[in-house]
Design an enzyme around this catalytic site. Sequence first.
Site, PDB file in Angstrom:
ATOM      1  N   ASP A  17     -13.448  -4.444 -10.493  1.00 49.55           N
ATOM      2  CA  ASP A  17     -13.642  -5.712 -11.574  1.00 49.55           C
ATOM      3  C   ASP A  17     -13.000  -6.699 -11.102  1.00 49.55           C
ATOM      4  O   ASP A  17     -13.081  -8.098 -11.966  1.00 49.55           O
ATOM      5  CB  ASP A  17     -13.689  -5.102 -13.023  1.00 49.55           C
TER       6      ASP A  17
ATOM      7  N   PHE B  60       4.677 -15.077  -2.323  1.00 48.12           N
ATOM      8  CA  PHE B  60       4.034 -13.394  -2.192  1.00 48.12           C
ATOM      9  C   PHE B  60       2.440 -13.329  -1.345  1.00 48.12           C
ATOM     10  O   PHE B  60       2.052 -14.724  -1.633  1.00 48.12           O
ATOM     11  CB  PHE B  60       3.642 -12.734  -3.783  1.00 48.12           C
TER      12      PHE B  60
ATOM     13  N   ASP C 157     -12.439   0.992  -7.621  1.00 47.33           N
ATOM     14  CA  ASP C 157     -11.335   0.192  -7.628  1.00 47.33           C
ATOM     15  C   ASP C 157     -10.469   1.374  -8.788  1.00 47.33           C
ATOM     16  O   ASP C 157     -11.003   1.726  -9.913  1.00 47.33           O
ATOM     17  CB  ASP C 157     -11.220  -0.926  -8.189  1.00 47.33           C
TER      18      ASP C 157
ATOM     19  N   ARG D 265      -3.373   1.827  -1.304  1.00 48.31           N
ATOM     20  CA  ARG D 265      -2.524   0.511  -0.428  1.00 48.31           C
ATOM     21  C   ARG D 265      -3.609   0.549   0.635  1.00 48.31           C
ATOM     22  O   ARG D 265      -3.204   0.252   1.715  1.00 48.31           O
ATOM     23  CB  ARG D 265      -1.551   1.232   0.819  1.00 48.31           C
TER      24      ARG D 265
END
Length: 1016
Positions: free
Chosen positions: A754, A494, A359, A728
């Site tokens: 994480d 969101f 990541d 994305r």
Amino acid sequence: MGSGSDPEHSPKEGEKQWRCRRSQRRLSRRMTIVMSASRVRLSSRQTNAIKTSKYNTFNFLPLNLFEQFQRIANAYFLILLLLQVIPAISSLSWFTTVVPLVLVLSVTAAKDATDDIRIHLLYSAHVRNTFCFELACRLGCLILMMAHSPLLPDEPCVSSLLSEGEVSCEPPNNRLDRFTGTLTNAGQKYSLDNDKILLRGCTLRNTEWCFGLVLFGGPETKLMQNCGKTTFKRTSIDRLMNVLVLCIFGFLAFMCTILAIGNRIWEQLWGSEFTAFLPRQGGVDAPFSGFLTFWSYVIILNTVVPISLYVSVEVIRLGNSFYIDWDRKMYHAHSDTPAKARTTTLNEELGQIKYVFSDKTGTLTQNIMTFNKCSINGKSYGEVQMNTETVDWSFNPLADHHFSFHDHSLVEALKLESPEVQSFFRLLALCHTVMAEEKIEGELLYQAQSPDEGALVTAARNFGFVFRSRTPESVTIVEMGEQHSYELLAILDFNNVRKRMSVIVRSPEGKLCLYCKGADTMVYERLHQSCTKLMDVTTEHLNEFAGEGLRTLALAYKDLDEEYFSSWKQRHHEASTALEDREDKLDVLYEEIEKDLMLLGATAIEDKLQDGVPQTIEQLAKADIKIWVLTGDKQETAENIGYSCNMLREEMNDIFIVSANNSDDVRQELRSEERTLGNKPKVVRDEEVNGDYGLVINGHSLAYALERSMELLFLRTACLCKTVICCRVTPLQKAQVVELVKKYKQAVTLAIGDGANDVSMIKAAHIGVGISGQEGMQAVLSSDYSFAQFRFLERLLLVHGRWSYLRMCKFLRYFFYKNFTFTFVHFWYGFFCGFSAQLCLDMSYWTAVNHFFVWGSLVMFFTVTFTMYSNGTYLIIPASFPFIGTARNSLNQPNVWLTILLTSILCVLPVVAYRFLLIQLRPTINDKVRQAKAAPPPLAHRVRIRHTSTRRSGYAFSHAAGYGDLVTSNRFLRRPAVTLTTIIHIHYSSKVWGHLEMFLFLKEKHIFWSIKITSN
């Protein structure tokens, strides 16, 4: 929400048992819960009890034994034990197999029980007061929840004044991002969505207490619904050991077959000569004797099967795990976080990693966001000039003095009361879900869902728009020293599809306004046509920000008409209370109101790289480890981070960008890049490519590339590139990429992250590593190894992984050599004992030697290794250990080995000389026989035979004086057990010329004498 600080309803701290009884007594009212979505009526007697352990007191023994006997070696020794109770084929006592088998099973069971108890205690440490809640929380109960206490059931927050009502909601499921339900009370219907439900495992904050209605309890909670079974991860060494054990079984059967055939032949040719001394059992002929001998040798040669191998391997792995836990170079002092090996079964696999999936946010970067730059009404702010001092925040008594900003022009524009600048920061102070806590006047503590929101609200706070507090109906902010309260009418939250959030507020002047912030691609599609020029300028600024590796958001607003909003609010209430297709109906309403927006500007947040990330990636690349970055950030930000980490370099031959929005274009782009790389079709392996290449693909293109018809094309292209960056992407796509590599590549994969969005990727990889950072402990709890910084991955793989693999390989070579050496002694002895399945060495001797060398070698290995290669030795005795690694460097010198050789010879010579002199001066009976056999026999003198009528026994005069006493005495038979076959030639007188062979078997401690009497 029924919350507050009423003394009557606020129990004292620490009185947990009293609190539970009181809440159970006073809140005994129940609500009718109807699961209309599934037409299932649930019992209100559903308890909140859950099971986090694998075993319990009753099923531990049978379940654990069932799992252990699935190992081939354990099942083999169980069958062997059954064979040993058959007297016809067994020459060993049954305890010789029971003792090691019980020992192996006991050690493994103790390890499994310890791991299960540790997991159970780890969960219990996070969830306090579990027993009390399990008693009080049943379906439909109203319960009292206290601040900073964990919530065990799933429940919505409701008023404490409810008397009767009905809750209709969806059935239990594992979706954490949505909830559909309605609450009907006193003729009024209220919407229950994800914002109004508290999930198991959450902690109540920002209020002292509140009431909740239990909807789901125990295993039906969303947390437990998401706790799927973790896949069992096995190393390549484990798979190799299983193959070796199967090969050993085949080799054992081959040896036993040879010995059984030899027994049949021997019994058929010479076995009848021994029936007078060793009578056969009835019905046992030569073929049947060979059959019994086969199973007898299966028992005798059982030492070739490594029953203690698994326990020994687990002990070594445990020691290697301690080395990782004790490594000071992997300890992060700032956060007081040591490295932790959460599993003991994957250590040697660390040295075989080929692909690393990482990541970006919080893993390669620090995930500590700071407001760096912004664009307001076409003007960019935040450029740092040389020798520019930071802004003085003394004009704002509520400012966070840890916040630094260098562009004074933005503060000047704010003081000049620029309407665009004020609207910009007003939006940042209102459009969020941050909670403020102010225990001391003027000292605000923000609690945000993400570091991005916290950084934006903190920036607005320092520039004079201070978010002070919120309630479900209002938001209070301080604008340039004046406090204002805005009525909060709606929150358009969101999600990963919308990639934006909006709030609708009513200002103190009565003006309705919608504020929106989100990804620039989403906001630009909904802007008014009059913002075209401003959008072009802002886009240039956004590209500059993204080029610097900053995270960007676009901001916009819209003034609303009162009449239109009233109509929209009514339709929004109907959609939010619908049980069918609620999300689709709400999305339509959100799209309707979020259009014709007016652009305000954009923000740029900096997320700095962690220390040592570029150097770590460079070292891993030298080890031929490929790193793929899977991130949810936009393409420009991901590319810039790639350059900052030295994953992408300017000297690369080419960097391929795949950003198509349909399947055909993605296929065409991948094929074009494949031709450039010169890859052969239908080949999925790492090939040598002339030059360095990189691949960057976005989430839309990746969705098509992962389709079954295109996945091999994508994988071939990606495997030929030095660096792959997927931007994305969703959490599911991360796991799909890992599964794709595992499916078609014979390589070991590692995933490191994480956050909770990395859990699926961590579980999908062969080895998962969690970073204990700013996004909680979800990744750490799901990982196999954890530490605080990405740079520690280099030491984990290249030091601990390599050393663990080498240690394990050396141990396996030693172990199999030891077992085969001992087994071949018995195999070879079978050719000298008539294939009679007799033991050459006593099993008690073998058991003692085996345990001594196995456990002793392990203890000595770890002791010497820890002593020679540890910092503690140098610190204790610096004079004797001037630097770490002295032993290894010394053994690389030829003169050291010459010294060892000369020393060994000098030590052996006295022993050899002593044995030689002892044989010459004080020979034993065996030595005399051996010397007599080696000497040539004397010439025979023919004696005239007297013909007398008295027959004398040739056997009586065949011995020299003293042999009778020797044979009948116990002195010779008390010597240590040996196997000896000696032929003694004896000359005798007889009337009849000929040859006579007579065998005398004295079987005592495996002593066999074969006496051959020959007449001449």
